[in-house]
Design an enzyme around this catalytic site. Sequence first.
Site, PDB file in Angstrom:
ATOM      1  CB  CYS A 275     -25.740   7.930 -24.693  1.00  0.00           C
ATOM      2  SG  CYS A 275     -24.571   6.599 -24.311  1.00  0.00           S
ATOM      3  NE  ARG A 280     -26.496   6.142 -28.170  1.00  0.00           N
ATOM      4  CZ  ARG A 280     -27.819   6.174 -28.111  1.00  0.00           C
ATOM      5  NH1 ARG A 280     -28.521   6.751 -29.078  1.00  0.00           N
ATOM      6  NH2 ARG A 280     -28.457   5.649 -27.078  1.00  0.00           N
TER       7      ARG A 280
END
Length: 318
Positions: A275, A280
């Site tokens: 990410c 994430r």
Amino acid sequence: MHEFSRGKRMFFSRRAAAVLFSLFFFLCLFSGYQNAFAAGTPALVETQWLADNMGKEGMRLVYVGDPSPNAMAAFGSKHIEGSMFLSTQGLMNVLGDGSNPPDKAKFEDLMGKFGIGNDTHVVIYAMDSGNPFSANAFWLMKYFGHKKVSYLNGGIKKWSGEKRKTDSGAPPKVESAKYTATADASILADADYVLKNLKNKKVVLVDARGTDAYKGITNEAPNKNKRTGHIPDAVNLDFHATNLKEDGTFKSPEDLKAAYEAKGVTKDKEITTYCQAGVRSAHTYFVLKHIFGYPKVRNYVGSWGEWSNLDPAKYPVE
């Protein structure tokens, strides 16, 4: 009579073999989702499971805050009884920026201060399952070899919404513990590992950012990222839209699998997630490794924050 006895033995042998084969078949069939229950510790737990198991000795709850300045205040106003508080700053201090592996000494110190030993069953949660820093805390624990760690589906939002008992105030004072970490390099990727596998058809890159960042329309960190776009051939599966329902709990395994397999993210491939900063992407790692049971999943911690600043002639973008 001799032929009858031999036939009888053959019948029972074949029957036993059939039973064993059936058992093996069903074990294989459910091995993906049952990976979450390896060594008797479920990776994803529901609120009812936690309510049923909270009184057991050797369990430690860890609430992971979000990046907002009010994270500690939110914890202080409502959390599950006995929870420790882990700030995003404390988490990122251990994780680092990906230029080096996560810091072993800092992780051991953090666990020790939380009263967590190598045999402690740690249950990680946040406001809801949409806070990727909590999934990253789970990934960090797995990276450093912790066996007994679970992730609470829906977090305090679901727990309190079900009128379950909550507490307020500061975390409890706990006796410090001795912790010894052993890094598992098989779930970590660095820039050179990603580069080496760009043309490898058996490896799939999953970009867990939003669509605009993936397409290069927006720059999530304009003061840091020198380039926009994505790593060549990466597939885009926004972690939040792909993994979560509106109430902050995980989507069903069937819906999740359909979304990932539609993009070619299948069990026979090795998957590398990324990410902006490896946070994430840890949420996506959790789904692939611990809900699906995919055998080869890595988190590229450096992610776009590192890749976008590397030599363009060597580290291409799309």
